[in-house]
Write a protein that holds these residues in place. Structure first.
Motif, PDB file in Angstrom:
ATOM      1  N   MET A  35     -12.100  47.234 -16.833  1.00  0.00           N
ATOM      2  CA  MET A  35     -12.899  48.400 -16.218  1.00  0.00           C
ATOM      3  C   MET A  35     -13.414  49.324 -17.321  1.00  0.00           C
ATOM      4  N   PRO A  36     -14.538  49.125 -18.066  1.00  0.00           N
ATOM      5  CA  PRO A  36     -14.916  50.249 -19.030  1.00  0.00           C
ATOM      6  C   PRO A  36     -14.956  51.610 -18.467  1.00  0.00           C
ATOM      7  N   ALA A  37     -14.891  52.667 -19.207  1.00  0.00           N
ATOM      8  CA  ALA A  37     -15.017  54.154 -18.707  1.00  0.00           C
ATOM      9  C   ALA A  37     -16.460  54.360 -17.910  1.00  0.00           C
ATOM     10  N   ALA A  38     -17.497  53.938 -18.549  1.00  0.00           N
ATOM     11  CA  ALA A  38     -18.802  53.795 -17.742  1.00  0.00           C
ATOM     12  C   ALA A  38     -18.793  53.365 -16.264  1.00  0.00           C
ATOM     13  N   ALA A  39     -18.120  52.011 -16.234  1.00  0.00           N
ATOM     14  CA  ALA A  39     -18.054  51.390 -14.972  1.00  0.00           C
ATOM     15  C   ALA A  39     -17.109  52.099 -13.888  1.00  0.00           C
ATOM     16  N   ARG A  40     -15.905  52.798 -14.591  1.00  0.00           N
ATOM     17  CA  ARG A  40     -15.156  53.650 -13.702  1.00  0.00           C
ATOM     18  C   ARG A  40     -15.882  54.636 -12.903  1.00  0.00           C
ATOM     19  N   PHE A  41     -16.628  55.252 -13.859  1.00  0.00           N
ATOM     20  CA  PHE A  41     -17.469  56.595 -13.393  1.00  0.00           C
ATOM     21  C   PHE A  41     -18.407  56.084 -12.393  1.00  0.00           C
ATOM     22  N   ILE A  42     -19.324  55.061 -12.747  1.00  0.00           N
ATOM     23  CA  ILE A  42     -20.365  54.933 -11.922  1.00  0.00           C
ATOM     24  C   ILE A  42     -19.940  54.613 -10.260  1.00  0.00           C
ATOM     25  N   LEU A  43     -18.565  53.550 -10.532  1.00  0.00           N
ATOM     26  CA  LEU A  43     -17.969  53.352  -9.129  1.00  0.00           C
ATOM     27  C   LEU A  43     -17.804  54.354  -8.145  1.00  0.00           C
ATOM     28  N   MET A  44     -16.915  55.164  -8.933  1.00  0.00           N
ATOM     29  CA  MET A  44     -16.243  56.324  -8.388  1.00  0.00           C
ATOM     30  C   MET A  44     -17.308  57.467  -7.880  1.00  0.00           C
ATOM     31  N   GLU A  45     -18.369  57.717  -8.780  1.00  0.00           N
ATOM     32  CA  GLU A  45     -19.155  58.659  -8.559  1.00  0.00           C
ATOM     33  C   GLU A  45     -20.557  58.351  -7.392  1.00  0.00           C
TER      34      GLU A  45
END
Length: 562
Positions: free
Chosen positions: A442-452
Protein backbone atom coordinates in the motif's frame (compact mmCIF):
# COMPACT_ATOMS: atom_id res chain seq x y z
CA UNK A 1 -34.85 24.93 -19.69
CA UNK A 2 -35.31 25.26 -15.93
CA UNK A 3 -33.05 23.37 -13.50
CA UNK A 4 -34.44 22.70 -10.04
CA UNK A 5 -31.20 22.52 -8.05
CA UNK A 6 -32.95 21.51 -4.84
CA UNK A 7 -34.57 18.54 -6.56
CA UNK A 8 -31.33 17.71 -8.37
CA UNK A 9 -29.33 17.54 -5.13
CA UNK A 10 -32.13 15.77 -3.25
CA UNK A 11 -32.15 12.95 -5.78
CA UNK A 12 -28.38 12.51 -6.13
CA UNK A 13 -26.32 11.42 -3.11
CA UNK A 14 -23.06 11.40 -5.08
CA UNK A 15 -23.57 15.01 -6.11
CA UNK A 16 -24.26 16.04 -2.51
CA UNK A 17 -21.21 14.22 -1.13
CA UNK A 18 -18.64 15.65 -3.53
CA UNK A 19 -20.14 19.15 -3.49
CA UNK A 20 -19.81 19.22 0.30
CA UNK A 21 -16.24 17.88 0.14
CA UNK A 22 -15.25 20.46 -2.49
CA UNK A 23 -16.74 23.41 -0.59
CA UNK A 24 -15.41 22.01 2.69
CA UNK A 25 -11.88 21.95 1.30
CA UNK A 26 -12.17 25.64 0.43
CA UNK A 27 -13.52 26.53 3.90
CA UNK A 28 -10.93 24.37 5.67
CA UNK A 29 -8.02 26.09 3.93
CA UNK A 30 -9.09 29.60 4.93
CA UNK A 31 -6.61 31.00 7.45
CA UNK A 32 -7.35 33.65 10.06
CA UNK A 33 -3.95 34.67 11.36
CA UNK A 34 -2.18 31.40 12.13
CA UNK A 35 -5.38 29.44 12.60
CA UNK A 36 -7.52 27.38 10.29
CA UNK A 37 -10.23 24.84 11.10
CA UNK A 38 -8.82 22.29 8.69
CA UNK A 39 -10.40 20.14 6.01
CA UNK A 40 -12.38 18.00 8.45
CA UNK A 41 -13.87 21.08 10.11
CA UNK A 42 -14.65 22.70 6.78
CA UNK A 43 -16.48 19.61 5.52
CA UNK A 44 -18.38 19.32 8.81
CA UNK A 45 -19.55 22.95 8.65
CA UNK A 46 -20.64 22.64 5.04
CA UNK A 47 -22.47 19.37 5.77
CA UNK A 48 -24.29 20.99 8.70
CA UNK A 49 -25.66 23.67 6.38
CA UNK A 50 -26.77 21.10 3.80
CA UNK A 51 -28.31 18.99 6.55
CA UNK A 52 -30.20 21.96 7.97
CA UNK A 53 -31.92 22.39 4.59
CA UNK A 54 -32.93 18.75 4.55
CA UNK A 55 -30.39 17.18 2.20
CA UNK A 56 -29.45 13.57 2.95
CA UNK A 57 -27.35 10.84 1.38
CA UNK A 58 -27.60 7.09 1.05
CA UNK A 59 -26.48 5.60 4.42
CA UNK A 60 -24.13 3.21 2.59
CA UNK A 61 -21.85 6.18 1.79
CA UNK A 62 -21.24 6.92 5.46
CA UNK A 63 -20.84 3.20 6.23
CA UNK A 64 -18.17 2.81 3.55
CA UNK A 65 -16.43 5.94 4.82
CA UNK A 66 -16.49 4.62 8.39
CA UNK A 67 -15.07 1.26 7.28
CA UNK A 68 -12.23 2.73 5.21
CA UNK A 69 -11.26 5.25 7.88
CA UNK A 70 -11.25 3.07 10.99
CA UNK A 71 -9.49 0.16 9.25
CA UNK A 72 -6.84 2.56 7.93
CA UNK A 73 -6.37 3.96 11.46
CA UNK A 74 -5.63 0.46 12.70
CA UNK A 75 -3.39 -0.30 9.72
CA UNK A 76 -1.35 2.85 10.37
CA UNK A 77 -1.11 2.18 14.11
CA UNK A 78 -0.04 -1.46 13.68
CA UNK A 79 3.73 -0.98 13.24
CA UNK A 80 3.89 1.53 16.12
CA UNK A 81 2.01 -0.37 18.84
CA UNK A 82 5.14 -2.32 19.83
CA UNK A 83 7.53 0.54 19.08
CA UNK A 84 5.78 2.81 21.57
CA UNK A 85 7.21 0.67 24.39
CA UNK A 86 10.82 1.27 23.35
CA UNK A 87 12.91 4.42 23.95
CA UNK A 88 10.75 6.79 26.04
CA UNK A 89 7.96 4.31 25.32
CA UNK A 90 6.79 3.96 28.92
CA UNK A 91 6.34 7.72 29.17
CA UNK A 92 4.39 7.84 25.91
CA UNK A 93 2.23 4.90 26.97
CA UNK A 94 1.54 6.54 30.33
CA UNK A 95 0.64 9.89 28.74
CA UNK A 96 -1.70 8.27 26.22
CA UNK A 97 -3.47 6.28 28.94
CA UNK A 98 -3.62 9.23 31.33
CA UNK A 99 -5.07 11.59 28.71
CA UNK A 100 -7.57 9.12 27.27
CA UNK A 101 -8.84 7.74 30.57
CA UNK A 102 -8.73 11.14 32.25
CA UNK A 103 -10.78 12.75 29.47
CA UNK A 104 -13.24 9.87 29.63
CA UNK A 105 -13.67 10.25 33.40
CA UNK A 106 -14.10 14.02 33.05
CA UNK A 107 -16.79 13.64 30.38
CA UNK A 108 -18.69 11.05 32.43
CA UNK A 109 -18.52 13.33 35.48
CA UNK A 110 -19.75 16.37 33.56
CA UNK A 111 -22.56 14.34 32.04
CA UNK A 112 -23.77 13.41 35.52
CA UNK A 113 -23.47 16.96 36.84
CA UNK A 114 -25.28 18.72 33.97
CA UNK A 115 -27.55 15.78 33.12
CA UNK A 116 -26.38 14.93 29.62
CA UNK A 117 -27.58 11.76 27.95
CA UNK A 118 -24.92 9.28 26.80
CA UNK A 119 -25.25 10.23 23.14
CA UNK A 120 -24.50 13.91 23.78
CA UNK A 121 -21.69 12.93 26.17
CA UNK A 122 -20.08 10.78 23.47
CA UNK A 123 -20.38 13.63 20.97
CA UNK A 124 -18.95 16.01 23.58
CA UNK A 125 -15.86 13.87 24.10
CA UNK A 126 -15.32 13.35 20.37
CA UNK A 127 -15.75 17.04 19.50
CA UNK A 128 -13.84 18.55 22.42
CA UNK A 129 -10.87 16.28 21.69
CA UNK A 130 -11.38 16.58 17.89
CA UNK A 131 -11.21 12.78 17.93
CA UNK A 132 -13.00 11.27 14.96
CA UNK A 133 -12.18 7.71 16.16
CA UNK A 134 -14.21 8.43 19.33
CA UNK A 135 -17.13 9.54 17.18
CA UNK A 136 -16.81 6.44 15.01
CA UNK A 137 -16.73 4.14 18.04
CA UNK A 138 -19.80 5.76 19.60
CA UNK A 139 -21.94 5.72 16.47
CA UNK A 140 -20.92 2.18 15.59
CA UNK A 141 -21.93 0.97 19.06
CA UNK A 142 -25.46 2.13 18.23
CA UNK A 143 -25.47 0.74 14.70
CA UNK A 144 -24.14 -2.62 15.88
CA UNK A 145 -26.99 -2.99 18.37
CA UNK A 146 -24.70 -2.86 21.42
CA UNK A 147 -26.69 0.03 22.92
CA UNK A 148 -30.21 -0.53 24.29
CA UNK A 149 -32.64 1.85 22.57
CA UNK A 150 -34.89 3.65 25.11
CA UNK A 151 -38.65 3.47 24.60
CA UNK A 152 -39.88 6.17 22.26
CA UNK A 153 -36.46 6.67 20.65
CA UNK A 154 -34.70 5.20 17.62
CA UNK A 155 -31.12 4.38 16.73
CA UNK A 156 -31.24 7.16 14.11
CA UNK A 157 -32.23 9.70 16.79
CA UNK A 158 -29.39 8.58 19.07
CA UNK A 159 -26.85 8.81 16.24
CA UNK A 160 -28.15 12.30 15.43
CA UNK A 161 -27.64 13.33 19.08
CA UNK A 162 -24.05 12.06 18.96
CA UNK A 163 -23.45 14.07 15.78
CA UNK A 164 -25.04 17.19 17.27
CA UNK A 165 -22.84 16.98 20.38
CA UNK A 166 -19.80 16.57 18.18
CA UNK A 167 -20.71 19.50 15.93
CA UNK A 168 -21.36 21.92 18.83
CA UNK A 169 -18.04 21.18 20.56
CA UNK A 170 -15.77 20.56 17.58
CA UNK A 171 -15.00 24.16 16.61
CA UNK A 172 -13.69 25.17 20.04
CA UNK A 173 -12.02 21.78 20.29
CA UNK A 174 -9.98 22.73 17.22
CA UNK A 175 -9.38 26.47 17.71
CA UNK A 176 -9.27 26.37 21.52
CA UNK A 177 -6.61 23.68 21.57
CA UNK A 178 -4.49 25.62 19.10
CA UNK A 179 -4.76 28.76 21.24
CA UNK A 180 -3.98 26.86 24.42
CA UNK A 181 -0.82 25.16 23.18
CA UNK A 182 0.32 28.48 21.74
CA UNK A 183 -0.25 30.44 24.97
CA UNK A 184 0.70 27.79 27.54
CA UNK A 185 4.50 28.21 27.28
CA UNK A 186 4.15 31.99 27.72
CA UNK A 187 1.75 31.64 30.66
CA UNK A 188 4.14 29.22 32.37
CA UNK A 189 7.16 31.34 31.38
CA UNK A 190 8.79 28.46 29.53
CA UNK A 191 11.34 29.10 26.80
CA UNK A 192 10.25 26.33 24.46
CA UNK A 193 13.11 27.01 22.04
CA UNK A 194 15.65 26.56 24.82
CA UNK A 195 13.93 23.41 26.11
CA UNK A 196 13.96 21.88 22.64
CA UNK A 197 17.64 22.70 22.29
CA UNK A 198 18.34 21.18 25.71
CA UNK A 199 16.65 17.95 24.68
CA UNK A 200 18.56 17.96 21.39
CA UNK A 201 21.88 18.36 23.22
CA UNK A 202 20.93 15.70 25.76
CA UNK A 203 20.29 13.22 22.95
CA UNK A 204 23.36 14.39 21.05
CA UNK A 205 21.79 16.06 18.06
CA UNK A 206 20.80 19.39 16.63
CA UNK A 207 17.22 18.72 15.64
CA UNK A 208 16.56 21.57 13.32
CA UNK A 209 18.53 22.14 10.24
CA UNK A 210 16.99 19.24 8.41
CA UNK A 211 16.26 21.54 5.48
CA UNK A 212 19.91 21.66 4.49
CA UNK A 213 20.09 17.88 4.73
CA UNK A 214 17.23 17.64 2.25
CA UNK A 215 19.20 19.26 -0.58
CA UNK A 216 19.34 16.90 -3.54
CA UNK A 217 22.92 15.62 -4.01
CA UNK A 218 24.64 15.99 -7.39
CA UNK A 219 27.69 14.28 -8.90
CA UNK A 220 30.80 16.27 -9.82
CA UNK A 221 34.43 15.25 -10.47
CA UNK A 222 37.68 17.16 -9.83
CA UNK A 223 41.35 16.64 -10.58
CA UNK A 224 43.82 16.16 -7.73
CA UNK A 225 46.52 18.87 -8.11
CA UNK A 226 50.22 18.07 -8.26
CA UNK A 227 50.99 19.98 -5.05
CA UNK A 228 50.06 19.24 -1.39
CA UNK A 229 48.78 15.72 -2.11
CA UNK A 230 51.91 13.62 -2.42
CA UNK A 231 51.27 10.31 -0.57
CA UNK A 232 48.37 11.74 1.45
CA UNK A 233 45.48 9.49 2.32
CA UNK A 234 41.88 10.53 1.80
CA UNK A 235 41.52 10.91 5.59
CA UNK A 236 44.57 13.18 5.76
CA UNK A 237 43.52 15.27 2.79
CA UNK A 238 40.04 15.78 4.16
CA UNK A 239 40.76 15.80 7.90
CA UNK A 240 40.08 19.51 8.27
CA UNK A 241 36.77 19.39 6.51
CA UNK A 242 35.02 16.18 5.54
CA UNK A 243 35.67 14.48 8.87
CA UNK A 244 33.62 17.21 10.57
CA UNK A 245 30.66 16.13 8.52
CA UNK A 246 31.43 12.40 8.61
CA UNK A 247 31.16 12.59 4.83
CA UNK A 248 33.79 10.17 3.53
CA UNK A 249 30.94 8.48 1.70
CA UNK A 250 30.52 11.65 -0.37
CA UNK A 251 33.59 10.50 -2.32
CA UNK A 252 31.83 8.44 -4.95
CA UNK A 253 34.70 7.23 -7.19
CA UNK A 254 38.43 7.64 -7.70
CA UNK A 255 40.02 7.21 -11.15
CA UNK A 256 43.75 6.74 -11.63
CA UNK A 257 44.73 6.60 -15.26
CA UNK A 258 42.14 4.28 -16.79
CA UNK A 259 41.39 2.37 -13.56
CA UNK A 260 38.53 2.93 -11.11
CA UNK A 261 39.71 2.43 -7.51
CA UNK A 262 37.53 1.75 -4.46
CA UNK A 263 37.76 4.64 -2.01
CA UNK A 264 38.27 4.39 1.74
CA UNK A 265 39.72 6.84 4.29
CA UNK A 266 43.07 4.99 3.97
CA UNK A 267 43.27 5.29 0.17
CA UNK A 268 46.46 7.13 -0.85
CA UNK A 269 45.99 9.97 -3.33
CA UNK A 270 48.37 10.71 -6.19
CA UNK A 271 48.71 13.82 -8.37
CA UNK A 272 46.56 13.45 -11.47
CA UNK A 273 43.93 11.34 -9.73
CA UNK A 274 40.34 12.28 -10.45
CA UNK A 275 37.85 12.33 -7.57
CA UNK A 276 34.07 12.24 -8.01
CA UNK A 277 31.95 13.55 -5.13
CA UNK A 278 28.25 12.87 -4.59
CA UNK A 279 26.89 15.57 -2.28
CA UNK A 280 24.87 18.78 -2.11
CA UNK A 281 25.76 21.79 -4.28
CA UNK A 282 26.84 23.80 -1.22
CA UNK A 283 29.09 21.01 -0.03
CA UNK A 284 30.67 20.76 -3.49
CA UNK A 285 31.72 24.40 -3.24
CA UNK A 286 33.22 23.90 0.23
CA UNK A 287 34.97 20.67 -0.75
CA UNK A 288 36.68 22.31 -3.70
CA UNK A 289 37.81 25.32 -1.65
CA UNK A 290 38.90 23.58 1.55
CA UNK A 291 40.49 20.49 -0.03
CA UNK A 292 42.15 22.73 -2.63
CA UNK A 293 41.14 20.51 -5.51
CA UNK A 294 41.89 21.35 -9.13
CA UNK A 295 39.67 21.91 -12.11
CA UNK A 296 36.35 20.18 -12.61
CA UNK A 297 36.55 17.34 -15.15
CA UNK A 298 33.91 15.68 -17.30
CA UNK A 299 34.81 12.01 -17.33
CA UNK A 300 32.08 9.53 -18.26
CA UNK A 301 33.56 6.84 -16.03
CA UNK A 302 33.14 9.16 -13.04
CA UNK A 303 29.98 11.19 -13.67
CA UNK A 304 27.91 8.83 -15.80
CA UNK A 305 25.69 7.50 -13.00
CA UNK A 306 21.96 7.08 -12.46
CA UNK A 307 20.94 9.22 -9.49
CA UNK A 308 17.61 8.18 -8.02
CA UNK A 309 15.23 8.77 -5.10
CA UNK A 310 13.54 5.92 -3.23
CA UNK A 311 11.18 5.47 -0.30
CA UNK A 312 12.14 2.62 2.01
CA UNK A 313 9.92 1.05 4.67
CA UNK A 314 12.25 0.03 7.49
CA UNK A 315 11.66 -3.51 8.72
CA UNK A 316 15.02 -5.31 8.81
CA UNK A 317 16.27 -6.59 12.16
CA UNK A 318 19.58 -4.85 11.44
CA UNK A 319 18.06 -1.37 11.06
CA UNK A 320 15.25 -1.41 13.64
CA UNK A 321 16.46 0.11 16.91
CA UNK A 322 19.58 1.66 15.37
CA UNK A 323 20.12 5.41 15.31
CA UNK A 324 20.55 7.29 12.03
CA UNK A 325 24.18 7.80 12.95
CA UNK A 326 24.77 4.09 13.53
CA UNK A 327 23.31 3.23 10.11
CA UNK A 328 26.08 5.35 8.47
CA UNK A 329 24.01 5.89 5.34
CA UNK A 330 26.23 8.68 3.99
CA UNK A 331 29.57 7.42 5.22
CA UNK A 332 29.34 3.80 4.11
CA UNK A 333 26.96 3.94 1.17
CA UNK A 334 27.38 7.42 -0.30
CA UNK A 335 23.61 8.00 -0.15
CA UNK A 336 21.74 10.74 1.62
CA UNK A 337 18.73 10.53 3.93
CA UNK A 338 16.48 13.49 3.08
CA UNK A 339 13.35 12.67 5.14
CA UNK A 340 12.24 10.25 7.84
CA UNK A 341 8.52 9.88 8.60
CA UNK A 342 6.75 7.90 11.31
CA UNK A 343 2.95 7.55 11.22
CA UNK A 344 3.07 10.24 8.50
CA UNK A 345 4.84 12.66 10.90
CA UNK A 346 8.28 13.96 9.91
CA UNK A 347 11.04 13.05 12.36
CA UNK A 348 14.28 14.99 13.04
CA UNK A 349 17.18 14.04 10.77
CA UNK A 350 19.60 13.67 13.61
CA UNK A 351 22.37 11.10 14.21
CA UNK A 352 20.66 10.10 17.49
CA UNK A 353 17.13 9.68 16.12
CA UNK A 354 16.32 6.00 16.64
CA UNK A 355 14.74 4.20 13.69
CA UNK A 356 11.59 2.16 14.35
CA UNK A 357 9.87 -0.59 12.44
CA UNK A 358 7.50 0.87 9.87
CA UNK A 359 9.38 4.18 9.52
CA UNK A 360 9.66 5.49 5.97
CA UNK A 361 13.06 6.74 4.79
CA UNK A 362 13.43 8.97 1.75
CA UNK A 363 16.87 8.33 0.27
CA UNK A 364 18.80 9.90 -2.60
CA UNK A 365 21.83 8.33 -4.22
CA UNK A 366 23.34 6.44 -7.11
CA UNK A 367 20.96 3.65 -8.13
CA UNK A 368 23.34 0.73 -7.50
CA UNK A 369 24.27 2.07 -4.05
CA UNK A 370 20.59 2.62 -3.25
CA UNK A 371 19.70 -0.95 -4.18
CA UNK A 372 22.36 -2.26 -1.82
CA UNK A 373 21.17 0.07 0.96
CA UNK A 374 17.51 -0.89 0.49
CA UNK A 375 18.40 -4.57 0.95
CA UNK A 376 19.93 -3.67 4.31
CA UNK A 377 17.15 -1.41 5.58
CA UNK A 378 13.91 -3.01 4.42
CA UNK A 379 11.70 -2.84 1.36
CA UNK A 380 11.44 -0.20 -1.36
CA UNK A 381 8.00 1.37 -1.16
CA UNK A 382 8.20 2.76 -4.67
CA UNK A 383 8.27 -0.77 -6.05
CA UNK A 384 4.71 -1.18 -4.76
CA UNK A 385 3.04 0.84 -7.50
CA UNK A 386 -0.15 -1.17 -7.02
CA UNK A 387 -2.15 -1.54 -3.84
CA UNK A 388 -2.73 -5.09 -2.64
CA UNK A 389 -6.51 -4.77 -2.58
CA UNK A 390 -6.90 -8.47 -1.87
CA UNK A 391 -5.23 -8.10 1.53
CA UNK A 392 -6.97 -4.77 2.12
CA UNK A 393 -10.43 -6.18 1.40
CA UNK A 394 -9.76 -9.45 3.23
CA UNK A 395 -8.60 -7.51 6.29
CA UNK A 396 -11.83 -5.52 6.30
CA UNK A 397 -13.90 -8.72 5.96
CA UNK A 398 -12.05 -10.30 8.89
CA UNK A 399 -12.53 -7.14 10.94
CA UNK A 400 -16.27 -7.08 10.27
CA UNK A 401 -16.53 -10.74 11.29
CA UNK A 402 -14.61 -10.02 14.51
CA UNK A 403 -17.04 -7.18 15.18
CA UNK A 404 -19.95 -9.62 15.09
CA UNK A 405 -18.51 -11.83 17.82
CA UNK A 406 -20.32 -11.38 21.14
CA UNK A 407 -19.98 -12.96 24.56
CA UNK A 408 -23.03 -13.37 26.79
CA UNK A 409 -22.37 -11.96 30.26
CA UNK A 410 -25.23 -11.99 32.74
CA UNK A 411 -27.81 -12.27 30.01
CA UNK A 412 -26.26 -9.39 28.02
CA UNK A 413 -24.42 -9.90 24.73
CA UNK A 414 -21.12 -8.00 24.85
CA UNK A 415 -18.90 -7.41 21.82
CA UNK A 416 -16.48 -4.87 20.40
CA UNK A 417 -18.60 -3.93 17.37
CA UNK A 418 -17.45 -3.24 13.84
CA UNK A 419 -15.22 -0.36 14.91
CA UNK A 420 -13.33 -2.55 17.36
CA UNK A 421 -13.14 -5.45 14.91
CA UNK A 422 -11.80 -3.28 12.10
CA UNK A 423 -9.25 -1.73 14.45
CA UNK A 424 -8.01 -5.13 15.61
CA UNK A 425 -7.80 -6.42 12.04
CA UNK A 426 -6.12 -3.24 10.77
CA UNK A 427 -3.54 -3.32 13.58
CA UNK A 428 -2.76 -6.97 12.87
CA UNK A 429 -2.36 -6.45 9.11
CA UNK A 430 -0.29 -3.27 9.59
CA UNK A 431 2.00 -4.99 12.10
CA UNK A 432 2.45 -8.09 9.93
CA UNK A 433 3.04 -5.94 6.85
CA UNK A 434 5.82 -4.03 8.64
CA UNK A 435 7.50 -7.30 9.62
CA UNK A 436 6.78 -9.33 6.47
CA UNK A 437 6.56 -6.92 3.51
CA UNK A 438 5.77 -9.68 1.03
CA UNK A 439 2.06 -8.88 1.15
CA UNK A 440 -0.29 -5.98 1.82
CA UNK A 441 1.40 -3.49 -0.52
CA UNK A 442 0.00 0.00 0.00
CA UNK A 443 1.97 3.03 -1.25
CA UNK A 444 1.81 6.19 0.86
CA UNK A 445 -0.44 7.97 -1.64
CA UNK A 446 -2.90 5.05 -1.58
CA UNK A 447 -2.94 5.05 2.23
CA UNK A 448 -3.61 8.76 2.30
CA UNK A 449 -6.47 8.76 -0.18
CA UNK A 450 -8.22 5.75 1.39
CA UNK A 451 -7.98 7.18 4.90
CA UNK A 452 -8.77 10.77 3.91
CA UNK A 453 -11.66 9.89 1.62
CA UNK A 454 -13.07 7.50 4.20
CA UNK A 455 -12.91 10.21 6.86
CA UNK A 456 -14.57 12.82 4.64
CA UNK A 457 -17.35 10.45 3.55
CA UNK A 458 -18.00 9.76 7.21
CA UNK A 459 -17.90 13.46 8.17
CA UNK A 460 -20.39 14.32 5.40
CA UNK A 461 -22.80 11.82 6.93
CA UNK A 462 -22.19 13.16 10.44
CA UNK A 463 -22.83 16.76 9.38
CA UNK A 464 -25.97 15.92 7.42
CA UNK A 465 -27.36 13.90 10.34
CA UNK A 466 -26.63 16.68 12.82
CA UNK A 467 -27.76 19.53 10.57
CA UNK A 468 -31.44 18.70 10.86
CA UNK A 469 -31.53 19.05 14.65
CA UNK A 470 -28.66 21.36 15.48
CA UNK A 471 -30.71 24.56 15.69
CA UNK A 472 -33.10 23.02 18.21
CA UNK A 473 -30.17 21.49 20.12
CA UNK A 474 -28.37 24.82 20.29
CA UNK A 475 -31.41 26.33 21.95
CA UNK A 476 -31.98 23.43 24.34
CA UNK A 477 -28.50 22.26 25.41
CA UNK A 478 -26.14 24.30 23.25
CA UNK A 479 -24.74 26.73 25.87
CA UNK A 480 -24.08 24.12 28.56
CA UNK A 481 -22.76 21.61 26.02
CA UNK A 482 -20.43 24.23 24.56
CA UNK A 483 -19.11 25.14 28.03
CA UNK A 484 -18.60 21.46 28.82
CA UNK A 485 -16.64 21.23 25.57
CA UNK A 486 -14.39 24.09 26.67
CA UNK A 487 -13.70 22.26 29.95
CA UNK A 488 -12.95 18.94 28.21
CA UNK A 489 -10.62 20.63 25.72
CA UNK A 490 -8.65 22.61 28.31
CA UNK A 491 -8.54 20.61 31.54
CA UNK A 492 -6.99 17.36 30.20
CA UNK A 493 -4.24 19.30 28.46
CA UNK A 494 -3.39 21.37 31.56
CA UNK A 495 -3.55 18.43 33.97
CA UNK A 496 -1.69 16.23 31.49
CA UNK A 497 1.09 18.83 31.23
CA UNK A 498 1.41 18.99 35.02
CA UNK A 499 1.44 15.18 35.22
CA UNK A 500 4.09 14.91 32.53
CA UNK A 501 6.36 17.48 34.13
CA UNK A 502 5.96 16.52 37.80
CA UNK A 503 5.49 12.76 37.64
CA UNK A 504 7.26 11.77 34.40
CA UNK A 505 9.81 14.62 34.37
CA UNK A 506 9.49 14.99 30.60
CA UNK A 507 11.08 17.79 28.61
CA UNK A 508 8.37 20.47 27.94
CA UNK A 509 8.89 20.47 24.16
CA UNK A 510 8.68 16.68 23.97
CA UNK A 511 5.76 16.64 26.42
CA UNK A 512 3.65 19.14 24.48
CA UNK A 513 4.19 17.07 21.35
CA UNK A 514 3.11 13.94 23.23
CA UNK A 515 -0.01 15.71 24.55
CA UNK A 516 -1.09 16.84 21.07
CA UNK A 517 -0.57 13.26 19.89
CA UNK A 518 -2.69 11.95 22.76
CA UNK A 519 -5.41 14.38 21.63
CA UNK A 520 -4.83 13.33 17.97
CA UNK A 521 -4.43 16.96 16.86
CA UNK A 522 -1.91 17.35 14.05
CA UNK A 523 -2.61 21.13 13.67
CA UNK A 524 -1.72 21.60 17.36
CA UNK A 525 1.57 19.78 16.76
CA UNK A 526 2.35 22.32 14.04
CA UNK A 527 1.81 25.18 16.51
CA UNK A 528 4.11 23.56 19.10
CA UNK A 529 6.86 22.92 16.55
CA UNK A 530 6.60 26.49 15.34
CA UNK A 531 6.89 27.83 18.90
CA UNK A 532 9.83 25.53 19.67
CA UNK A 533 11.49 26.21 16.31
CA UNK A 534 12.22 22.52 16.42
CA UNK A 535 11.01 19.13 15.27
CA UNK A 536 11.62 17.67 18.75
CA UNK A 537 7.87 17.75 19.59
CA UNK A 538 7.18 15.41 16.66
CA UNK A 539 9.01 12.64 18.54
CA UNK A 540 6.48 12.89 21.37
CA UNK A 541 3.54 13.16 18.97
CA UNK A 542 4.50 10.00 17.10
CA UNK A 543 4.97 8.21 20.43
CA UNK A 544 1.39 8.74 21.64
CA UNK A 545 -0.68 9.22 18.47
CA UNK A 546 -1.10 5.61 17.35
CA UNK A 547 -2.05 4.30 20.78
CA UNK A 548 -4.39 7.24 21.46
CA UNK A 549 -6.35 6.52 18.28
CA UNK A 550 -6.98 2.96 19.44
CA UNK A 551 -7.86 3.95 23.02
CA UNK A 552 -10.22 6.75 21.99
CA UNK A 553 -12.11 4.48 19.60
CA UNK A 554 -12.68 1.97 22.40
CA UNK A 555 -13.73 4.69 24.84
CA UNK A 556 -16.21 6.08 22.30
CA UNK A 557 -17.92 2.69 22.34
CA UNK A 558 -17.66 2.35 26.12
CA UNK A 559 -19.30 5.69 26.87
CA UNK A 560 -22.41 4.57 24.99
CA UNK A 561 -22.63 1.40 27.09
CA UNK A 562 -22.74 3.18 30.45
Amino acid sequence: MTIDFFQLFSANSVLVVFTIIAIGYVIGNVKIGQFEIGITGGVLLCALVFGHFGFQIDPIVQSIGFTLFIYSVGWQAGPQIINVLRQDGLSYLTIALFMSLGSFALVVGLALVVDLENALAAGLMAGALTSTPTLVGAQNAVEAGLVPIPAGSTSEAIIESISVGYAITYIFGTVGLLLLVKLLPSLLKIDLVEKAQDFAKERGFVAEDSAKEAERPILRAYEVPSVDYEKKTVAQASSDFLSQYQDYGAIYKLKRGNDIIDVSPDTTLEPGDKLAFFCSPKLHEKIREEMKLGREVLDEDLVDAVVDVVEVVVNSSFAVGQTIGQLAIQQEHGCRLTRLTRSQIEMPLSPSTRVQRGDVMYLTGERAALQQLVSILGVEERAAVETDLLTFAAGIVVGLFIGQITVRIGGIDVGIGNAGGLLVSGIAVGFLRANRPTFGRMPAAARFILMELGLLFFMVGVGLNAGGGIIEALGAVGPKLFLCGVVVTCIPLLVGYAFGRIVLNMNPALLLGALTGAMTSTPALGIVQQAAKSSVPSLGYAGTYALANVLLTALGTLIMLL
